[in-house]
Design a protein around this motif. Structure first.
Motif, mmCIF file in Angstrom:
data_model
loop_
_atom_site.group_PDB
_atom_site.id
_atom_site.type_symbol
_atom_site.label_atom_id
_atom_site.label_comp_id
_atom_site.label_asym_id
_atom_site.label_seq_id
_atom_site.Cartn_x
_atom_site.Cartn_y
_atom_site.Cartn_z
ATOM 1 N N GLY A 59 -98.805 -26.814 -49.506
ATOM 2 C CA GLY A 59 -99.711 -27.576 -48.667
ATOM 3 C C GLY A 59 -100.994 -26.817 -48.437
ATOM 4 N N ASN A 61 -103.542 -25.121 -45.315
ATOM 5 C CA ASN A 61 -103.600 -24.697 -43.921
ATOM 6 C C ASN A 61 -104.882 -25.211 -43.272
ATOM 7 N N SER A 62 -105.154 -24.769 -42.052
ATOM 8 C CA SER A 62 -106.332 -25.257 -41.321
ATOM 9 C C SER A 62 -107.647 -24.885 -42.009
ATOM 10 N N TYR A 69 -94.994 -22.693 -48.569
ATOM 11 C CA TYR A 69 -94.054 -22.548 -47.466
ATOM 12 C C TYR A 69 -92.626 -22.506 -48.015
ATOM 13 N N TRP A 100 -88.246 -36.739 -37.058
ATOM 14 C CA TRP A 100 -88.121 -35.337 -37.427
ATOM 15 C C TRP A 100 -89.324 -34.586 -36.882
ATOM 16 N N ASN A 101 -89.112 -33.306 -36.613
ATOM 17 C CA ASN A 101 -90.162 -32.443 -36.111
ATOM 18 C C ASN A 101 -91.058 -32.066 -37.295
ATOM 19 N N HIS A 102 -92.287 -32.523 -37.261
ATOM 20 C CA HIS A 102 -93.224 -32.324 -38.375
ATOM 21 C C HIS A 102 -93.652 -30.862 -38.533
ATOM 22 N N LEU A 103 -93.533 -30.087 -37.461
ATOM 23 C CA LEU A 103 -93.887 -28.668 -37.567
ATOM 24 C C LEU A 103 -92.772 -27.869 -38.223
ATOM 25 N N LYS A 104 -91.520 -28.259 -37.976
ATOM 26 C CA LYS A 104 -90.387 -27.558 -38.587
ATOM 27 C C LYS A 104 -90.170 -27.977 -40.034
ATOM 28 N N PRO A 106 -92.592 -30.083 -42.412
ATOM 29 C CA PRO A 106 -93.777 -30.886 -42.684
ATOM 30 C C PRO A 106 -93.657 -31.774 -43.922
ATOM 31 N N TYR A 107 -92.676 -31.533 -44.739
ATOM 32 C CA TYR A 107 -92.493 -32.318 -45.952
ATOM 33 C C TYR A 107 -91.645 -33.573 -45.722
#
Length: 151
Positions: A59, A61-62, A69, A100-104, A106-107
């Motif tokens: 992915g 990053n900012s 990852y 689902w938790n998108h931070l844990k 993200p896919y």
């Protein structure tokens, strides 16, 4: 000589009883909704594909630079949650979210909806059709249990 009679109904006690019932139904909404959410939560977790080995997700990053990852098997399944949504709930109705938790993981969206290179493997949307009747039964069962003393 004609007979005479009168009929009188005092419904004040009934109003009190109906108010008690209304309060009990309102209080029972959240546990009933949670019972249904639990059924969906378990179905979504059962639907999530779990790889046999660790995998990578690529992915940005900012800073818009490419990042690789690393994820252990079961990361997406373990990122599934259910939560009460007070902003979408009120007196007599309750709303829960299962996702689902998108931070844990993200896919998760790529698995759920697919990509140009990988087919969709719907684990959230599929759960609705798979668990809908069981969730309704769980909610009704919880509501009956909570209302048993009132009825």
């Amino acid at each position: 000589m004609a007979g005479k009679f009168s009929v009188r109904l005092d419904a004040r006690g009934l109003h009190v009883r109906l108010d008690q019932m209304a309060r009990a139904v309102s209080a029972a909404a959240r546990p009933a909704a949670q019972a249904g959410a639990q059924v969906f939560y378990e179905q979504v977790r059962a639907n999530v594909p779990v790889s046999l080995k660790a995998h990578y997700f690529y992915g940005r990053n900012s800073r818009k630079t490419g990042v690789r990852y690393y994820f252990e098997p079961g990361t997406l399944r373990d990122a599934i949650y259910q939560v009460f949504a007070p902003e979408r709930s009120g007196d007599g109705y309750a709303h829960y979210v299962v996702s689902w938790n998108h931070l844990k993981a993200p896919y998760g969206a790529m698995v759920e909806y697919g990509t140009s290179r990988a087919p969709a493997y719907s684990f959230v949307r599929a759960a609705r059709g798979q668990a809908d009747e069981r969730a309704k039964a769980a909610m009704l069962g919880q509501l009956k249990q909570d209302m048993q003393g009132v009825l």
